[in-house]
Design an enzyme around this catalytic site. Structure first.
Site, PDB file in Angstrom:
ATOM      1  N   HIS A   1       0.983  -1.174  -0.006  1.00 19.45           N
ATOM      2  CA  HIS A   1      -0.024   0.020   0.064  1.00 19.45           C
ATOM      3  C   HIS A   1       0.859   1.349   0.009  1.00 19.45           C
TER       4      HIS A   1
ATOM      5  N   ASP B   1       6.634  21.089 -26.916  1.00 16.78           N
ATOM      6  CA  ASP B   1       6.553  19.864 -26.276  1.00 16.78           C
ATOM      7  C   ASP B   1       7.490  19.775 -25.128  1.00 16.78           C
TER       8      ASP B   1
ATOM      9  N   TRP C   1       7.111  -0.034   3.994  1.00 19.98           N
ATOM     10  CA  TRP C   1       7.654   0.972   2.703  1.00 19.98           C
ATOM     11  C   TRP C   1       8.891   1.539   2.813  1.00 19.98           C
TER      12      TRP C   1
ATOM     13  N   SER D   1      13.427   5.844 -14.161  1.00 19.94           N
ATOM     14  CA  SER D   1      12.135   6.420 -14.838  1.00 19.94           C
ATOM     15  C   SER D   1      11.868   7.967 -14.126  1.00 19.94           C
ATOM     16  N   SER D   2      12.174   7.969 -12.692  1.00 20.42           N
ATOM     17  CA  SER D   2      11.981   9.374 -12.265  1.00 20.42           C
ATOM     18  C   SER D   2      12.960  10.411 -12.520  1.00 20.42           C
TER      19      SER D   2
ATOM     20  N   HIS E   1      13.147  11.673   3.306  1.00 20.91           N
ATOM     21  CA  HIS E   1      12.509  13.227   3.434  1.00 20.91           C
ATOM     22  C   HIS E   1      12.347  13.916   2.429  1.00 20.91           C
TER      23      HIS E   1
ATOM     24  N   GLU F   1      11.948  13.135  -0.573  1.00 19.25           N
ATOM     25  CA  GLU F   1      10.586  12.292  -1.122  1.00 19.25           C
ATOM     26  C   GLU F   1       9.427  12.923  -0.771  1.00 19.25           C
TER      27      GLU F   1
ATOM     28  N   TYR G   1       8.592  15.907   0.253  1.00 21.84           N
ATOM     29  CA  TYR G   1       8.329  17.040  -0.245  1.00 21.84           C
ATOM     30  C   TYR G   1       8.215  17.020  -1.710  1.00 21.84           C
TER      31      TYR G   1
ATOM     32  N   SER H   1      -1.815  27.047  -6.128  1.00 19.78           N
ATOM     33  CA  SER H   1      -1.606  28.323  -6.189  1.00 19.78           C
ATOM     34  C   SER H   1      -1.861  28.968  -7.618  1.00 19.78           C
TER      35      SER H   1
ATOM     36  N   HIS I   1      14.904  13.242  11.457  1.00 19.28           N
ATOM     37  CA  HIS I   1      13.598  13.526  12.277  1.00 19.28           C
ATOM     38  C   HIS I   1      12.693  12.102  12.274  1.00 19.28           C
ATOM     39  N   HIS I   2      13.065  11.311  11.240  1.00 17.14           N
ATOM     40  CA  HIS I   2      12.339  10.053  11.247  1.00 17.14           C
ATOM     41  C   HIS I   2      12.984   8.906  12.141  1.00 17.14           C
TER      42      HIS I   2
ATOM     43  N   THR J   1       6.730  27.209   4.988  1.00 13.87           N
ATOM     44  CA  THR J   1       5.504  26.543   4.895  1.00 13.87           C
ATOM     45  C   THR J   1       4.456  27.305   5.105  1.00 13.87           C
TER      46      THR J   1
ATOM     47  N   LYS K   1       3.776  30.186   2.800  1.00 16.15           N
ATOM     48  CA  LYS K   1       2.629  29.694   1.748  1.00 16.15           C
ATOM     49  C   LYS K   1       1.399  29.568   2.161  1.00 16.15           C
TER      50      LYS K   1
ATOM     51  N   ARG L   1       1.762   1.398  14.858  1.00 20.80           N
ATOM     52  CA  ARG L   1       1.276   1.226  13.522  1.00 20.80           C
ATOM     53  C   ARG L   1       1.818  -0.351  13.215  1.00 20.80           C
TER      54      ARG L   1
HETATM   55  C1  HEA Z   1       0.074   9.085  -1.112  1.00 20.21           C
HETATM   56  C2  HEA Z   1      -0.059   8.014  -0.381  1.00 20.21           C
HETATM   57  C3  HEA Z   1      -1.006   7.546   0.354  1.00 20.21           C
HETATM   58  C4  HEA Z   1      -2.284   7.387   0.085  1.00 20.21           C
HETATM   59  C5  HEA Z   1      -3.156   8.167  -0.857  1.00 20.21           C
HETATM   60  C6  HEA Z   1      -2.925   6.521   1.026  1.00 20.21           C
HETATM   61  C7  HEA Z   1      -4.425   6.307   1.447  1.00 20.21           C
HETATM   62  C8  HEA Z   1      -4.903   5.532   2.422  1.00 20.21           C
HETATM   63  N1  HEA Z   1      -4.220   4.902   3.355  1.00 20.21           N
HETATM   64 FE1  HEA Z   1      -2.274   4.801   3.613  1.00 20.21          FE
HETATM   65  N2  HEA Z   1      -0.269   4.883   3.914  1.00 20.21           N
HETATM   66  C9  HEA Z   1       0.742   5.426   2.979  1.00 20.21           C
HETATM   67  C10 HEA Z   1       0.409   6.388   1.884  1.00 20.21           C
HETATM   68  C11 HEA Z   1      -0.670   6.646   1.494  1.00 20.21           C
HETATM   69  N3  HEA Z   1      -2.116   6.267   2.039  1.00 20.21           N
HETATM   70  C12 HEA Z   1       2.017   5.033   3.503  1.00 20.21           C
HETATM   71  C13 HEA Z   1       3.344   5.685   2.871  1.00 20.21           C
HETATM   72  C14 HEA Z   1       1.790   4.146   4.660  1.00 20.21           C
HETATM   73  C15 HEA Z   1       2.592   3.580   5.327  1.00 20.21           C
HETATM   74  C16 HEA Z   1       3.126   2.145   5.017  1.00 20.21           C
HETATM   75  C17 HEA Z   1       4.091   1.487   6.040  1.00 20.21           C
HETATM   76  O1  HEA Z   1       4.060   1.520   7.104  1.00 20.21           O
HETATM   77  O2  HEA Z   1       5.015   0.929   5.468  1.00 20.21           O
HETATM   78  C18 HEA Z   1       0.457   4.021   4.648  1.00 20.21           C
HETATM   79  C19 HEA Z   1      -0.240   3.360   5.735  1.00 20.21           C
HETATM   80  C20 HEA Z   1      -1.527   3.074   5.999  1.00 20.21           C
HETATM   81  C21 HEA Z   1      -2.151   2.667   7.301  1.00 20.21           C
HETATM   82  C22 HEA Z   1      -1.539   2.029   8.303  1.00 20.21           C
HETATM   83  C23 HEA Z   1      -1.297   0.729   8.186  1.00 20.21           C
HETATM   84  C24 HEA Z   1      -0.367   0.061   9.329  1.00 20.21           C
HETATM   85  O3  HEA Z   1       0.553   0.906   9.648  1.00 20.21           O
HETATM   86  O4  HEA Z   1      -0.606  -1.343   9.312  1.00 20.21           O
HETATM   87  C25 HEA Z   1      -3.231   2.796   6.975  1.00 20.21           C
HETATM   88  C26 HEA Z   1      -4.389   2.208   8.050  1.00 20.21           C
HETATM   89  O5  HEA Z   1      -5.539   2.659   8.100  1.00 20.21           O
HETATM   90  C27 HEA Z   1      -3.879   3.157   5.606  1.00 20.21           C
HETATM   91  C28 HEA Z   1      -4.877   3.540   5.234  1.00 20.21           C
HETATM   92  C29 HEA Z   1      -5.121   4.322   4.043  1.00 20.21           C
HETATM   93  C30 HEA Z   1      -6.462   4.652   3.680  1.00 20.21           C
HETATM   94  C31 HEA Z   1      -7.556   3.801   3.990  1.00 20.21           C
HETATM   95  C32 HEA Z   1      -6.367   5.283   2.314  1.00 20.21           C
HETATM   96  C33 HEA Z   1      -7.495   5.749   1.342  1.00 20.21           C
HETATM   97  O6  HEA Z   1      -7.098   7.151   1.072  1.00 20.21           O
HETATM   98  C34 HEA Z   1      -7.548   4.822   0.308  1.00 20.21           C
HETATM   99  C35 HEA Z   1      -8.737   5.176  -0.698  1.00 20.21           C
HETATM  100  C36 HEA Z   1      -8.705   4.731  -2.031  1.00 20.21           C
HETATM  101  C37 HEA Z   1      -9.464   3.623  -2.432  1.00 20.21           C
HETATM  102  C38 HEA Z   1     -10.248   2.727  -1.236  1.00 20.21           C
HETATM  103  C39 HEA Z   1      -9.411   3.258  -3.933  1.00 20.21           C
HETATM  104  C40 HEA Z   1     -10.522   3.126  -4.485  1.00 20.21           C
HETATM  105  C41 HEA Z   1     -11.669   2.514  -4.619  1.00 20.21           C
HETATM  106  C42 HEA Z   1     -11.655   1.236  -4.718  1.00 20.21           C
HETATM  107  C43 HEA Z   1     -10.596   0.382  -5.477  1.00 20.21           C
HETATM  108  C44 HEA Z   1     -13.076   0.495  -4.901  1.00 20.21           C
HETATM  109  C45 HEA Z   1     -13.124  -0.373  -3.705  1.00 20.21           C
HETATM  110  C46 HEA Z   1     -13.482   0.276  -2.335  1.00 20.21           C
HETATM  111  C47 HEA Z   1     -14.315  -0.228  -1.420  1.00 20.21           C
HETATM  112  C48 HEA Z   1     -14.548  -1.613  -1.328  1.00 20.21           C
HETATM  113  C49 HEA Z   1     -14.850   0.613  -0.435  1.00 20.21           C
HETATM  114  N4  HEA Z   1      -2.437   3.574   5.127  1.00 20.21           N
HETATM  115  C1  HEA Z   2       3.624  15.135   1.714  1.00 21.96           C
HETATM  116  C2  HEA Z   2       4.205  14.594   2.555  1.00 21.96           C
HETATM  117  C3  HEA Z   2       4.577  15.144   3.944  1.00 21.96           C
HETATM  118  C4  HEA Z   2       4.692  16.347   4.307  1.00 21.96           C
HETATM  119  C5  HEA Z   2       4.581  17.663   3.546  1.00 21.96           C
HETATM  120  C6  HEA Z   2       5.424  16.478   5.676  1.00 21.96           C
HETATM  121  C7  HEA Z   2       5.574  17.650   6.252  1.00 21.96           C
HETATM  122  C8  HEA Z   2       6.139  17.690   7.536  1.00 21.96           C
HETATM  123  N1  HEA Z   2       6.443  16.519   8.319  1.00 21.96           N
HETATM  124 FE1  HEA Z   2       6.058  14.684   7.575  1.00 21.96          FE
HETATM  125  N2  HEA Z   2       6.023  12.462   7.247  1.00 21.96           N
HETATM  126  C9  HEA Z   2       5.595  12.455   6.080  1.00 21.96           C
HETATM  127  C10 HEA Z   2       4.987  13.052   5.028  1.00 21.96           C
HETATM  128  C11 HEA Z   2       5.045  14.494   4.935  1.00 21.96           C
HETATM  129  N3  HEA Z   2       5.585  15.041   5.890  1.00 21.96           N
HETATM  130  C12 HEA Z   2       5.481  10.690   5.913  1.00 21.96           C
HETATM  131  C13 HEA Z   2       5.059   9.938   4.611  1.00 21.96           C
HETATM  132  C14 HEA Z   2       6.015  10.454   7.032  1.00 21.96           C
HETATM  133  C15 HEA Z   2       6.134   9.023   7.875  1.00 21.96           C
HETATM  134  C16 HEA Z   2       7.067   8.006   7.073  1.00 21.96           C
HETATM  135  C17 HEA Z   2       6.902   6.615   7.545  1.00 21.96           C
HETATM  136  O1  HEA Z   2       7.604   6.414   8.767  1.00 21.96           O
HETATM  137  O2  HEA Z   2       6.411   5.694   7.069  1.00 21.96           O
HETATM  138  C18 HEA Z   2       6.251  11.525   7.793  1.00 21.96           C
HETATM  139  C19 HEA Z   2       6.804  11.564   9.347  1.00 21.96           C
HETATM  140  C20 HEA Z   2       7.442  12.557   9.677  1.00 21.96           C
HETATM  141  C21 HEA Z   2       7.933  12.776  10.972  1.00 21.96           C
HETATM  142  C22 HEA Z   2       8.594  11.322  11.768  1.00 21.96           C
HETATM  143  C23 HEA Z   2       7.848  11.005  12.867  1.00 21.96           C
HETATM  144  C24 HEA Z   2       7.955   9.687  13.467  1.00 21.96           C
HETATM  145  O3  HEA Z   2       8.035   8.457  12.536  1.00 21.96           O
HETATM  146  O4  HEA Z   2       8.342   9.641  14.557  1.00 21.96           O
HETATM  147  C25 HEA Z   2       8.225  14.027  11.444  1.00 21.96           C
HETATM  148  C26 HEA Z   2       9.135  14.475  12.565  1.00 21.96           C
HETATM  149  O5  HEA Z   2       9.510  15.426  12.719  1.00 21.96           O
HETATM  150  C27 HEA Z   2       7.698  14.661  10.429  1.00 21.96           C
HETATM  151  C28 HEA Z   2       7.526  16.143  10.509  1.00 21.96           C
HETATM  152  C29 HEA Z   2       7.163  17.021   9.291  1.00 21.96           C
HETATM  153  C30 HEA Z   2       6.946  18.256   9.513  1.00 21.96           C
HETATM  154  C31 HEA Z   2       7.737  19.184  10.628  1.00 21.96           C
HETATM  155  C32 HEA Z   2       6.455  18.611   8.117  1.00 21.96           C
HETATM  156  C33 HEA Z   2       6.432  20.163   7.626  1.00 21.96           C
HETATM  157  O6  HEA Z   2       6.710  20.311   6.682  1.00 21.96           O
HETATM  158  C34 HEA Z   2       4.912  20.948   8.048  1.00 21.96           C
HETATM  159  C35 HEA Z   2       5.146  22.307   8.179  1.00 21.96           C
HETATM  160  C36 HEA Z   2       3.466  22.761   7.864  1.00 21.96           C
HETATM  161  C37 HEA Z   2       3.184  23.459   8.802  1.00 21.96           C
HETATM  162  C38 HEA Z   2       3.544  23.677  10.171  1.00 21.96           C
HETATM  163  C39 HEA Z   2       1.761  24.146   8.667  1.00 21.96           C
HETATM  164  C40 HEA Z   2       1.594  25.517   7.883  1.00 21.96           C
HETATM  165  C41 HEA Z   2       2.360  26.409   8.806  1.00 21.96           C
HETATM  166  C42 HEA Z   2       1.961  27.555   9.534  1.00 21.96           C
HETATM  167  C43 HEA Z   2       0.285  27.864   9.475  1.00 21.96           C
HETATM  168  C44 HEA Z   2       2.789  28.354  10.103  1.00 21.96           C
HETATM  169  C45 HEA Z   2       2.759  28.611  11.545  1.00 21.96           C
HETATM  170  C46 HEA Z   2       2.755  27.412  12.264  1.00 21.96           C
HETATM  171  C47 HEA Z   2       3.690  27.052  13.273  1.00 21.96           C
HETATM  172  C48 HEA Z   2       4.745  27.991  14.025  1.00 21.96           C
HETATM  173  C49 HEA Z   2       3.586  26.170  14.283  1.00 21.96           C
HETATM  174  N4  HEA Z   2       6.871  13.932   9.579  1.00 21.96           N
HETATM  175 CU   LIG Z   3      10.386  13.892   6.962  1.00 22.86          CU
END
Ligand code: HEA
Ligand code: HEA
Ligand SMILES: [Cu+2]
Ligand code: CUA
Lengths: 376, 528, 303
Positions: free
Chosen positions: B79, B108, B144, B172-173, B256, B258, B260, B271, B305-306, B331, B334, B453
């Site tokens: 997933h 293009d 993942w 590819s990327s 990380h 990634e 962003y 925007s 921070h992860h 952020t 923005k 989790r």
């Molecule tokens: C962009 C990235 C992205 C997106 C879009 C989503 C979307 C969703 N994610 Fe997930 N998620 C991740 C990125 C994302 N996730 C990542 C990186 C992890 C961590 C993995 C890891 O721990 O290694 C994670 C982990 C994660 C967990 C934790 C699993 C665990 O720790 O064991 C869960 C649990 O609720 C979850 C739920 C969902 C759900 C319900 C959606 C929903 O938004 C999805 C909705 C979309 C659909 C459902 C598809 C369309 C519908 C159909 C195909 C028809 C069938 C529909 C029905 C039968 C109702 N995700």
């Molecule tokens: C699109 C993806 C995305 C984005 C944009 C961010 C944005 C941020 N993330 Fe997140 N992050 C993930 C995707 C993302 N993250 C994923 C996938 C994981 C889990 C990976 C995994 O373990 O599977 C993760 C996990 C993760 C962790 C690790 C947690 C853990 O495993 O223990 C942390 C810790 O610092 C973190 C921090 C942040 C911070 C500080 C931002 C900042 O960029 C956010 C900044 C934005 C704001 C703060 C809001 C707007 C700001 C204001 C309105 C200004 C004023 C606000 C204040 C002064 C408070 N993220």
């Molecule tokens: Cu990060």
């Protein structure tokens, strides 16, 4: 309409579950000074975010409401202001600075491992914990495994789930209150993470590396936690239970454990009958081996080999001993040589050779194990 | 191979799209390739979403009902992988393909054949990745983030194919990103200076740099895994002088940035949309550009921070905490700029705008929880609990995914020449909005209450919120089928759309017909 | 931003947008077959499976890949000769190659980063020094030194007896590579000045130097494996050593091949004094490989 029905079902479910609800919303405050501080930090940051959120979304909803075209709003055309931009760069920066300073102090505290009075080694295994009280003066070191004790039948919904479902172990780790306890964490296989929320201690247990952490528990009680690093199949079934007792009680407990350990060591020197070995072997097998090789010895195809009818279990005892004592390098099969006592090793091997239809009929004694290890 | 070379620009009337399947297989047209990317990513979204449904169904109640723990772990892993690499990233690349040449007035992409290659690698890569689920020992089951040694010594044999799939999708990327950089820097119409480019183009330029910088690092780390698994090296084994923590450092140096990569293009889309429907110029254009660049820069120095709980020394821990918190500042700039753009505008709320506004609110909430996670001592409590899951889904689903949906509604008339059904669009929005919050908001509480989790089963005190979350999940998932219906319906039966369907929209893409001709800007437009 | 889709401008050059092409999709297919075959081969190797057909997948893939590459480059060259490429398109190639090389730099950075981390952090910690020196209790008696002639667990990873000294073959190789960068630059000047014969000679020398480098590198590996016990399996020193030098060697191989192709093209009369991107791209690649070597020489062999 379909939509309506979904909504009705949804609310019905919500209401029905509210009735028996346990809607814990927030982080526990915990029972250590550090955990209180962490709780404080958590609440501080949360409130900062709430306030900023209310302000930002407030302005946004205000304009969404007032400045909509349908209300005749005409757009103005301002689009730049260095002053405001500067303000909303500096103010958040200041807020962050304040949080950061406070957090850094707490962090420094967490990293002060000095002056501990008790040292506990915590080693993660797939999927249980081994605790060892490190004490050079002890006559016999106290060390034991702690595995989940929830019956499989509860997990598979054949039995009513008890109150501590998945959070109970056969043998909790006991710690004294009011005493600085230092943890040394490591692992025998993959990365695990030892977490007890009430203590605000979470540290990864990494194979080949030792991590440190510490705690001073303020209140007696039973504190439950879990492994929090994905460590394979049974990652979800690897609870931590800490029993915090008064220092006196702790001393007593430790002394008892020491006696037990001495008695256990003596088991190695005892004479064993086949039936005794089989009985003990089954116990050892189900706590140490069954999670992979399965209670019926059938294994999991592609991942864990079957032991029933396995050439190794049916072959010469030396080969069998070799696998279990030394493990199989590069696979999940760990070396059990220094995890199991000679008696337990003898028991489990005897059991494997004579259970689930295996019928080698021979018996491996603690002395055989001892000799095997010595002969290497 | 034929020696004939065609120059489209001289007479493109004769060179509309080819017919049949080969149009798609052999195409060099950025619009075709963009379309393929978008459909591919949607297919992957459904696949990844289906896996999520399995997860949510298993977590509906305590106890094991549907799947075994081994399979659950494979679901979680696949997933995450498929959503990140298969759904969100290709969707953004698809949008880039469609829009960037049109936005900068280019005929293009800079390197059209390589563009096609970048796309066609993906179906192969994901076919190989998905096929691992059917292999002996099962598919990837290590999350993942595939931490060693669970992903090396203890992994199923299919991990080898997982590694190679990552290699080729990384290639590819990288090629896609190089193409985008070359297009933006080299193909702008005369007069389109950098500081006149639409923000979507800017954010993609910066994203492309992130990709070029970090995808090779990912390739490096999976190569080390491959060597540890098959050739006896000791990168992630302390017995030989390496360390499992080394894996995490390299992975998160990629990981990380990634995340962003998955949000900067979203900023660009929003925007574009907010000014269009507020009928007011974007506030603070140049600070938006600088903020994006700052976020990208900071993203390289916050990776640990992860890893707050892996036991990095105090100074490292403190450094990464401070650097991470700092990201909230650009952020915030923005967010404030978007809100100020709406302020004293003249707003209407068509579907793209609804998604964009929802993005601003819910992304910010996700950002707030990110800031909380950044506070290292507190992260000891949050780490690897559902609080993190809630955080990243808030930034990824109502963040990245909603921005993509906003973009699709916004540009669909341009792509297809047809208008989508506004009522259905709004229904889709509201269902998604409710669904996503019911799905992910309770996960904050679960995490704070202590639910780890990546577990297939949980203690009883987590039962209620999990049920709520699952219901939200099913609602949200089902709503996405409506999205599919809306898009297909638009394409086959939508009402014709004018060249510029949105009153307040700005940009070169609206100066060409709807649907956009197969070749646009063969002669560059003049920009003043 | 106001704009109009003016169609009147006629002064600009046309950007060549190639027609449909079968090359990319075949290339993708070739890549897939190659890695799929490689994956099968490795799994067979590790599980000890015998007599499998997996290498055929790999070779088939590599063949497809090579054929497509050949045709693709031929096609690009023909297009250029046919005068289809505008100055702007050539610039796209320049950007493309430039950022491709940057991505390669980042690939090496991952391995250099690993080296840095194990030398400066993990090693000392395992040996009992620094913030996490407590780890040492798992490895009683282990002391850290670099090069690592003793591993934390010598049973699992047999440490090398000695390592390659910087000021033997590696120094010679350094001189060879630097010399090759110079000869390549001379060749480039000759090309720009229109001296075809000079170009061929100097380019030929460069290719020869590349081959000699590879020869010495192979020599060094043989020495390491046969006499020093320095192997991929000899712990982290061997791991980083062979991965860094190995990937570098692979890049030298590719670079030499690229230059050889340019030599053939030059002999066939390709390239103009002011238009010879194929040559330039190969030259940049070669210089990049050279710089990586200098880093290797200092960071891997020397200090
Ligand atoms: C962009 C990235 C992205 C997106 C879009 C989503 C979307 C969703 N994610 Fe997930 N998620 C991740 C990125 C994302 N996730 C990542 C990186 C992890 C961590 C993995 C890891 O721990 O290694 C994670 C982990 C994660 C967990 C934790 C699993 C665990 O720790 O064991 C869960 C649990 O609720 C979850 C739920 C969902 C759900 C319900 C959606 C929903 O938004 C999805 C909705 C979309 C659909 C459902 C598809 C369309 C519908 C159909 C195909 C028809 C069938 C529909 C029905 C039968 C109702 N995700
Ligand atoms: C699109 C993806 C995305 C984005 C944009 C961010 C944005 C941020 N993330 Fe997140 N992050 C993930 C995707 C993302 N993250 C994923 C996938 C994981 C889990 C990976 C995994 O373990 O599977 C993760 C996990 C993760 C962790 C690790 C947690 C853990 O495993 O223990 C942390 C810790 O610092 C973190 C921090 C942040 C911070 C500080 C931002 C900042 O960029 C956010 C900044 C934005 C704001 C703060 C809001 C707007 C700001 C204001 C309105 C200004 C004023 C606000 C204040 C002064 C408070 N993220
Ligand atoms: Cu990060
Ligand atoms: Cu042990 Cu998770």
């Amino acid at each position: 309409m379909k939509l309506q029905r979904v909504f009705i079902a949804l609310t019905a479910l919500l209401i029905s579950s509210v009735a028996r609800a346990d809607w814990t919303l927030n982080m526990p405050r915990g029972v250590t000074d550090i955990s209180q501080e962490v709780y404080g930090l958590h609440m501080l940051t949360l409130w900062v975010c709430v306030v900023i959120g209310v302000l930002v979304f407030g302005v946004m909803f205000y304009s969404m409401f007032k400045h909509r075209k349908s209300k005749g709003a005409v757009s103005s055309n301002f689009h730049e202001s260095t002053k405001v931009e500067l303000a909303w760069t500096l103010i958040p920066a200041a807020v962050i600075f304040a949080i950061g300073v406070k957090a850094t102090y707490t962090l420094a505290d967490m990293y002060n491992f000095e002056d501990s009075e008790v040292t506990l080694e915590v080693v993660g295994y797939q999927w249980r914990w081994r605790y060892r009280y490190i004490d050079e003066n002890a006559e016999q070191e106290v060390s034991f495994f702690s595995s989940m004790s929830t019956p499989r039948d509860e997990i598979n919904n054949r039995l009513e789930k008890n109150e501590n479902y998945l959070l109970e172990v056969d043998e909790p780790v006991v710690l004294p209150t009011g005493t600085k306890v230092r943890f040394l964490l490591s692992s025998a296989d993959v990365i695990h993470s030892w977490w007890v929320p009430a203590l605000a201690v979470k540290k990864d247990a990494i194979p080949g590396i030792v991590n440190e952490a510490w705690t001073i528990i303020n209140e007696e009680g039973t504190y439950r936690g879990q492994c929090t690093e994905l460590c394979g199949k049974d990652h979800g079934f690897m609870p931590v239970v800490v029993e915090a007792v008064s220092p006196e009680e702790f001393e007593q407990w430790l002394a008892d454990k020491e006696q037990e350990a001495i008695a256990l060591a003596e088991l190695n020197d005892r004479e064993w009958t086949f039936d005794e070995l089989m009985e003990r072997g089954e116990e050892v097998y189900s706590s140490a081996c069954a999670s992979c090789h399965q209670p019926n010895g059938a294994g999991v195809p592609g991942a864990f080999p079957a032991l029933a009818n396995s050439p190794i279990a049916l072959g010469p005892a030396e080969g069998h001993l070799d696998v279990v004592v030394n493990g199989v390098r590069g696979t999940a099969m760990a070396a059990y040589g220094n995890q199991l006592s000679d008696a337990d090793m003898a028991a489990v091997i005897t059991y494997e050779r004579n259970a689930w239809g295996n019928d080698v009929g021979d018996m491996v004694t603690p002395v055989d194990v001892y000799n095997f290890k010595a002969g290497e | 191979m034929t020696t004939a070379t065609h120059d489209h620009d001289h007479d493109h009337e004769h060179h509309g799209p080819a017919k049949g399947l080969t149009r798609w297989l052999y195409t060099t047209n950025h619009k075709d390739i963009g379309t393929m990317y978008l459909w591919f990513s949607f297919a992957m979204f459904l696949l990844g979403g289906t896996f999520a449904m399995v997860i949510r169904a298993e977590l509906f109640q305590p106890g094991l009902q549907l799947v075994q723990p081994e399979f659950f772990n494979q679901m979680t892993t696949m997933h995450g992988l498929i959503m990140v690499f298969g759904a969100v990233m290709p969707a953004f690349v698809g949008l880039a393909n469609w829009m960037i040449p049109m936005m900068v007035g280019a005929p293009d992409m800079a390197l059209p054949r390589m563009n096609n290659l970048s796309f066609w690698i993906l179906p192969f890569a994901f076919a190989m990745l998905t096929s691992t689920l059917f292999m002996e020992g099962g598919g990837p089951n290590f999350g993942w983030t595939f931490y060693a040694p669970l992903s090396t010594t203890y992994a199923p044999p299919s991990v080898t194919f997982f590694i190679f799939a990552v290699h080729i999708m990384g290639a590819s990327s990288i090629m896609g990103a190089i193409n985008i950089v070359a297009t933006i820097l080299n193909m702008r119409a005369p007069g389109m200076t950098l500081m006149k480019m639409p923000l979507f183009v800017w954010t993609w330029l910066i994203t492309a740099y992130l990709l070029i910088a970090v995808m090779p690092v990912l390739a490096g780390v999976v190569t080390m895994m491959l060597m540890d698994i098959h050739f006896g090296t000791a990168f992630f084994n302390a017995a030989g002088g390496g360390s499992p923590v080394l894996f995490q450092h390299i992975f998160w140096f990629f990981g990380h940035p990634e995340v962003y990569i998955m949000i900067l293009p979203a900023f660009g889309i929003v925007s574009a949309i907010i000014p269009a429907f507020a009928r007011k110029r974007l506030f603070g254009y140049s600070s938006m550009v600088y903020a994006t660049a700052s976020i990208a820069f900071l993203s390289f120095i916050v990776w640990a921070h992860h890893m707050f709980t892996v036991g990095i020394p105090f100074l490292g821990e403190a450094f990464f905490m401070w650097a991470t918190m700092l990201i909230a500042v650009p952020t915030g700039v923005k967010v404030f700029n978007w809100v100020t753009t709406m302020f004293r505008g003249s707003m209407t709320f068509e579907t793209p705008m609804l998604f964009a506004i929802c993005f601003v609110v819910l992304f910010t909430i996700g950002g707030f929880s990110g800031l909380m996670l950044a506070v290292a001592p507190a992260d000891f409590q949050y780490h690897d609990t559902y609080f993190v899951v809630a955080h990243f889904h808030y930034v990824l689903v109502p963040g990245a995914v909603f921005s993509i949906m906003a973009g699709v509604y916004y540009w669909l008339p341009k792509w297809s020449g047809k208008m989508y059904n506004e009522t259905l669009g709004k229904v889709h929005f509201w269902l998604s909005f409710i669904g996503v919050n019911v799905l992910f908001f309770p996960q904050h509480f679960l995490g704070l209450a202590g639910m780890p989790r990546r577990i297939p089963d949980y203690a009883l005190q987590f039962a209620d919120f999990n049920m709520v979350s699952s219901i939200g999940g099913f609602l949200f998932g089902a709503s996405q089928l409506l999205f599919l219906y809306i898009v297909v319906h638009t394409i086959v039966a939508g009402k014709p759309a004018p060249a510029k369907p949105w009153e307040g929209a700005e940009g070169l893409e609206w100066t060409v017909d709807s649907p956009a001709p197969y070749h646009t800007f063969s002669t560059p437009p003049k920009i003043d | 931003m106001s704009s109009n889709a003016a169609t009147s401008s006629t002064t600009h050059e046309h950007y060549y947008v190639p027609a449909q092409s079968r090359l990319p999709v075949w290339m993708a297919f070739g890549m897939f077959l190659t890695v799929f075959g490689a994956g099968k081969m490795m799994n067979d190797m590790s599980s000890g499976a015998e007599s499998s057909s997996s290498h055929w997948w790999f070779f088939a893939g590599a063949l497809v890949f090579a054929v497509v590459m050949y045709n693709w480059f031929s096609k690009v060259i023909r297009e250029n000769h046919a005068g289809l490429n505008s100055a702007q398109l050539k610039k796209s190639y320049v950007w493309g190659m430039g950022w491709f090389i940057f991505s390669e730099v980042m690939f090496f950075a991952a391995f250099f980063g690993a080296l840095f981390y194990v030398r400066n952090f993990v090693g000392p910690w395992l040996g009992g020094e620094g913030d996490k020196g407590v780890t040492n209790y798992l490895y009683p008696g282990f002391e850290f030194s670099w090069p690592m002639l003793s591993n934390p667990d010598n049973g699992l990873f047999q440490a090398p007896e000695a390592v390659i000294h910087a000021f033997g073959l590696p120094l010679i190789n350094t001189i060879i590579l630097i010399a090759s960068s110079i000869t390549l630059t001379v060749a480039h000047h000759a090309l720009r000045a229109g001296h075809r014969k000079q170009l061929n000679i100097w380019l030929g020398i460069t290719v020869a130097l590349g081959i000699i480098f590879l020869f010495f590198q192979a020599e060094e590996y043989i020495e390491a494996y046969q006499h020093l016990g320095l192997t991929l399996e000899s712990g982290i020193y061997g791991s980083t050593f062979f991965m860094l030098t190995g990937f570098h060697g692979a890049h030298v191989t590719i670079g030499t091949f690229m230059l050889a192709v340019q030599l053939v093209r030059s002999i066939r009369g390709h390239f103009k004094a002011e238009d010879h991107f194929g040559f330039e791209a190969s030259a940049w690649y070669w210089h990049f490989v050279d710089v990586v070597w200098l880093c290797l020489f200092v960071l891997v062999y020397w200090i």
